[in-house]
Design a protein around this motif. Sequence first.
Motif, PDB file in Angstrom:
ATOM      1  N   SER A   1       0.841  -1.196   0.000  1.00 36.86           N
ATOM      2  CA  SER A   1       0.000   0.000   0.000  1.00 36.86           C
ATOM      3  C   SER A   1       0.877   1.246   0.000  1.00 36.86           C
ATOM      4  O   SER A   1       2.046   1.191   0.375  1.00 36.86           O
ATOM      5  CB  SER A   1      -0.888   0.020   1.245  1.00 36.86           C
ATOM      6  OG  SER A   1      -0.095   0.283   2.381  1.00 36.86           O
ATOM      7  N   THR A   2       0.290   2.358  -0.429  1.00 35.32           N
ATOM      8  CA  THR A   2       1.032   3.615  -0.405  1.00 35.32           C
ATOM      9  C   THR A   2       1.425   3.972   1.030  1.00 35.32           C
ATOM     10  O   THR A   2       2.516   4.472   1.283  1.00 35.32           O
ATOM     11  CB  THR A   2       0.174   4.737  -1.012  1.00 35.32           C
ATOM     12  OG1 THR A   2      -0.151   4.345  -2.338  1.00 35.32           O
ATOM     13  CG2 THR A   2       0.920   6.045  -1.051  1.00 35.32           C
ATOM     14  N   TYR A   3       0.530   3.676   1.955  1.00 36.95           N
ATOM     15  CA  TYR A   3       0.814   3.907   3.374  1.00 36.95           C
ATOM     16  C   TYR A   3       2.109   3.189   3.762  1.00 36.95           C
ATOM     17  O   TYR A   3       3.065   3.788   4.261  1.00 36.95           O
ATOM     18  CB  TYR A   3      -0.357   3.355   4.197  1.00 36.95           C
ATOM     19  CG  TYR A   3      -0.375   3.722   5.658  1.00 36.95           C
ATOM     20  CD1 TYR A   3       0.680   3.396   6.496  1.00 36.95           C
ATOM     21  CD2 TYR A   3      -1.474   4.378   6.218  1.00 36.95           C
ATOM     22  CE1 TYR A   3       0.650   3.714   7.829  1.00 36.95           C
ATOM     23  CE2 TYR A   3      -1.511   4.701   7.561  1.00 36.95           C
ATOM     24  CZ  TYR A   3      -0.455   4.367   8.362  1.00 36.95           C
ATOM     25  OH  TYR A   3      -0.496   4.678   9.687  1.00 36.95           O
TER      26      TYR A   3
ATOM     27  N   LYS B   1       4.426   1.856   1.916  1.00 36.95           N
ATOM     28  CA  LYS B   1       5.639   2.168   1.156  1.00 36.95           C
ATOM     29  C   LYS B   1       6.367   3.353   1.771  1.00 36.95           C
ATOM     30  O   LYS B   1       7.534   3.602   1.441  1.00 36.95           O
ATOM     31  CB  LYS B   1       5.295   2.451  -0.298  1.00 36.95           C
ATOM     32  CG  LYS B   1       5.249   1.175  -1.104  1.00 36.95           C
ATOM     33  CD  LYS B   1       4.880   1.405  -2.536  1.00 36.95           C
ATOM     34  CE  LYS B   1       4.482   0.106  -3.187  1.00 36.95           C
ATOM     35  NZ  LYS B   1       3.423   0.294  -4.167  1.00 36.95           N
ATOM     36  N   GLY B   2       5.667   4.077   2.663  1.00 42.29           N
ATOM     37  CA  GLY B   2       6.334   5.141   3.392  1.00 42.29           C
ATOM     38  C   GLY B   2       7.564   4.627   4.134  1.00 42.29           C
ATOM     39  O   GLY B   2       8.549   5.344   4.274  1.00 42.29           O
TER      40      GLY B   2
ATOM     41  N   VAL C   1       9.595   2.317   3.124  1.00 42.92           N
ATOM     42  CA  VAL C   1      10.683   2.190   2.150  1.00 42.92           C
ATOM     43  C   VAL C   1      11.273   3.575   1.870  1.00 42.92           C
ATOM     44  O   VAL C   1      12.490   3.727   1.712  1.00 42.92           O
ATOM     45  CB  VAL C   1      10.179   1.540   0.846  1.00 42.92           C
ATOM     46  CG1 VAL C   1      11.331   1.316  -0.113  1.00 42.92           C
ATOM     47  CG2 VAL C   1       9.481   0.223   1.138  1.00 42.92           C
ATOM     48  N   ALA C   2      10.402   4.588   1.863  1.00 50.47           N
ATOM     49  CA  ALA C   2      10.879   5.961   1.684  1.00 50.47           C
ATOM     50  C   ALA C   2      11.795   6.349   2.841  1.00 50.47           C
ATOM     51  O   ALA C   2      12.821   7.004   2.640  1.00 50.47           O
ATOM     52  CB  ALA C   2       9.699   6.924   1.590  1.00 50.47           C
TER      53      ALA C   2
ATOM     54  N   ARG D   1      13.676   4.343   4.483  1.00 52.07           N
ATOM     55  CA  ARG D   1      14.948   3.660   4.251  1.00 52.07           C
ATOM     56  C   ARG D   1      15.790   4.410   3.214  1.00 52.07           C
ATOM     57  O   ARG D   1      16.980   4.632   3.411  1.00 52.07           O
ATOM     58  CB  ARG D   1      14.684   2.239   3.756  1.00 52.07           C
ATOM     59  CG  ARG D   1      15.954   1.484   3.401  1.00 52.07           C
ATOM     60  CD  ARG D   1      15.641   0.171   2.722  1.00 52.07           C
ATOM     61  NE  ARG D   1      15.148   0.381   1.372  1.00 52.07           N
ATOM     62  CZ  ARG D   1      14.561  -0.553   0.632  1.00 52.07           C
ATOM     63  NH1 ARG D   1      14.374  -1.748   1.132  1.00 52.07           N
ATOM     64  NH2 ARG D   1      14.157  -0.290  -0.579  1.00 52.07           N
TER      65      ARG D   1
ATOM     66  N   ALA E   1      11.598  11.949   2.988  1.00 54.15           N
ATOM     67  CA  ALA E   1      10.289  11.404   3.333  1.00 54.15           C
ATOM     68  C   ALA E   1       9.534  12.377   4.231  1.00 54.15           C
ATOM     69  O   ALA E   1       8.372  12.722   3.974  1.00 54.15           O
ATOM     70  CB  ALA E   1      10.444  10.055   4.036  1.00 54.15           C
ATOM     71  N   GLU E   2      10.234  12.850   5.254  1.00 52.63           N
ATOM     72  CA  GLU E   2       9.615  13.780   6.197  1.00 52.63           C
ATOM     73  C   GLU E   2       9.145  15.053   5.487  1.00 52.63           C
ATOM     74  O   GLU E   2       8.062  15.560   5.733  1.00 52.63           O
ATOM     75  CB  GLU E   2      10.649  14.095   7.289  1.00 52.63           C
ATOM     76  CG  GLU E   2      10.221  15.069   8.326  1.00 52.63           C
ATOM     77  CD  GLU E   2       9.412  14.446   9.448  1.00 52.63           C
ATOM     78  OE1 GLU E   2       9.165  15.174  10.409  1.00 52.63           O
ATOM     79  OE2 GLU E   2       9.020  13.284   9.366  1.00 52.63           O
TER      80      GLU E   2
ATOM     81  N   VAL F   1       5.458  12.564   4.611  1.00 49.29           N
ATOM     82  CA  VAL F   1       5.347  11.260   5.264  1.00 49.29           C
ATOM     83  C   VAL F   1       5.566  11.438   6.774  1.00 49.29           C
ATOM     84  O   VAL F   1       6.592  11.971   7.183  1.00 49.29           O
ATOM     85  CB  VAL F   1       6.399  10.274   4.711  1.00 49.29           C
ATOM     86  CG1 VAL F   1       6.334   8.954   5.459  1.00 49.29           C
ATOM     87  CG2 VAL F   1       6.187  10.051   3.226  1.00 49.29           C
ATOM     88  N   ASN F   2       4.589  11.021   7.561  1.00 45.77           N
ATOM     89  CA  ASN F   2       4.713  11.122   9.008  1.00 45.77           C
ATOM     90  C   ASN F   2       5.623   9.998   9.495  1.00 45.77           C
ATOM     91  O   ASN F   2       5.184   8.893   9.804  1.00 45.77           O
ATOM     92  CB  ASN F   2       3.331  11.014   9.644  1.00 45.77           C
ATOM     93  CG  ASN F   2       3.359  11.263  11.129  1.00 45.77           C
ATOM     94  OD1 ASN F   2       4.416  11.230  11.762  1.00 45.77           O
ATOM     95  ND2 ASN F   2       2.206  11.516  11.704  1.00 45.77           N
TER      96      ASN F   2
ATOM     97  N   LEU G   1       4.881   6.178  11.175  1.00 41.28           N
ATOM     98  CA  LEU G   1       5.205   4.993  10.388  1.00 41.28           C
ATOM     99  C   LEU G   1       6.203   4.085  11.097  1.00 41.28           C
ATOM    100  O   LEU G   1       6.078   2.866  11.064  1.00 41.28           O
ATOM    101  CB  LEU G   1       5.763   5.409   9.039  1.00 41.28           C
ATOM    102  CG  LEU G   1       4.691   5.486   7.967  1.00 41.28           C
ATOM    103  CD1 LEU G   1       5.221   6.185   6.745  1.00 41.28           C
ATOM    104  CD2 LEU G   1       4.212   4.091   7.605  1.00 41.28           C
TER     105      LEU G   1
END
Lengths: 339, 255
Positions: free
Chosen positions: A197-199, A201-202, A204-205, A207, A213-214, A218-219, A223
Amino acid sequence: MKQYTLAVATLVFLVLTTGATAFGLLDAYYQLVLMFIGVNIILSASLNLINGYMGEFSCGHAGFMAVGAYVSSVLSVWLFTRDGKLGAALLSPELAVYLFPAILLAGTVAAALAGLLVAIPSFRTRGDYLAIITLAVNYIVKSIIENTEAVGGARGFMGMKKVVDAMTEVADLPWMMIWVMIGTVFTLLVIRRFVSSTYGKGIVAIRDDEIAAELMSVNTRRLKMVAFMLSSGLAGLAGGLFAHILGYINPGSFTIMKSTECLVMVYLGGMGSLSGSVLSAVGFTLLLELLRPLELIKWVVVPFMLILLMLFRPEGLMGSRELSDLFPRLRAYHRTGRE
Amino acid sequence: MSLFQIQGLTHYFGGLRAVHNFNVTLEGGELMGLIGPNGAGKTTVFNLVCGVYRPTQGDIRLNGTSLPGRYPHQVSSLGIARTFQNIRLWAEMTVLENLNVAQHCHLGYGLADLFIKTKTFRQREGEIYRVSREMLEVLELKDVAHEVPKNLPYGIQRRVEIGRALTMKPKLLLLDEPAAGLNSAEVVGLMRLIQWIQEEFHLTVWLIEHQMKVVMNICTWIQVLDFGATIAEGTPDDIRQNKRVIDAYLGEEVH
């Protein structure tokens, strides 16, 4: 229809194995190996969430497994059997069959909460420093159990066999085999759904580039918390199953040695590859069993193979690919998150 | 009310004053440039706006909402997106996934939806994929949708990064040296792209750039920073002739 093939194949496999077990076609040793494969799949897949997908290095997975194992064991012994320390059974032992999922769930939740011990420091630290924290958590859990006389301390805790026997009395089925299989399938479904899910995959972002990401909304705190709790919770599920398969647990089963086994399976299979985790858990468990005649030498042979693996194929069996990437035809048989 | 306003922004790194009493007001719809010599504090201003650092002093407001003290993900959810001086795409995810994940601020579903696969989840995921695809289409990146960024040429990576910022549907877009590392043909393309997206998405763009060609040609208003303080601001023509700017930054030969 094709997309259900995988689900149907899994179901057929489950029914066949359970059937074979129920009719005594599978001897006890093979049953045990099969169940350990299931437990190891849960362990490696759940650890992969952290070490593979999120790119942190957790080396205390056995600690969370211990939390799940002890919480569910103590609960089931306390509720369903007569125990020297915990007193008479609170509920009728026949209820064990129905309430067992709830008991496993309690272990899972407890382990997930223990995961906060790592999740919260992970907001501020990462990499090597966080790895040391996970190590510390493993030791903390083990030492607490060792020093808690109520659960047997270093001598360990038993009585779960009676609970499993109580289940068998209600209906003569290989209950533990069934629960392990359900637990394994459940784990794989949950992780696959999350990371596709996109949720999810956050993580992986996080990583690949945490600051980006932040800054891209992306919270990362939420996550990390979700990922650590999910991973440790599932380790707790594996622990609960492990405890009821063996019927006896002691703190010595959940040391850094066990955590290392989990790590080996993740790196053997490939970081960020769910099918890799499954394959390596199967392979690793079988390998350990095959090498059993070597006795202690096994612990020389296995690490040596690890050295060879790191030298010649550091990305593991699968790298970050899935089986469906290697054999695109498989993709028709189940839906991946890649649309 | 203006879209975006910074008042008296001052920031210290230890004893070093990186930004001093910085002010800016964007009414909305501008294409604003921020220039200055290396180390003047330009990227620090961007980082302060995005919430990477908490300013020592001063206020930053977007649509009247004060930003200092908020986490970066909160700031970006309020409508500020940015790109980076040295491209920071998520290298192991495909281009499409890069664009998807940047829509975390518009996720619109929770963990429960995800695990039960509710209708909300399916609808929202579908919408996220649709937005990303559309963006790839308009930026002519459709062919690389399933590539991982690290295999792409630099110029394409820049465009992907701008696309990733745009899928967040920002009100204010911050571009940190978008032309760095591009060849001159790519720079011309980039200039056209920036002007086009600004109109197409009704954006306010604020950009840091060292290539005067870019700044002088597309910006409507320019601010010059030196040692953390504003030394001049005005239209490109004003800036070109400003004595202090020439001394501090441009040098004699640029006219």
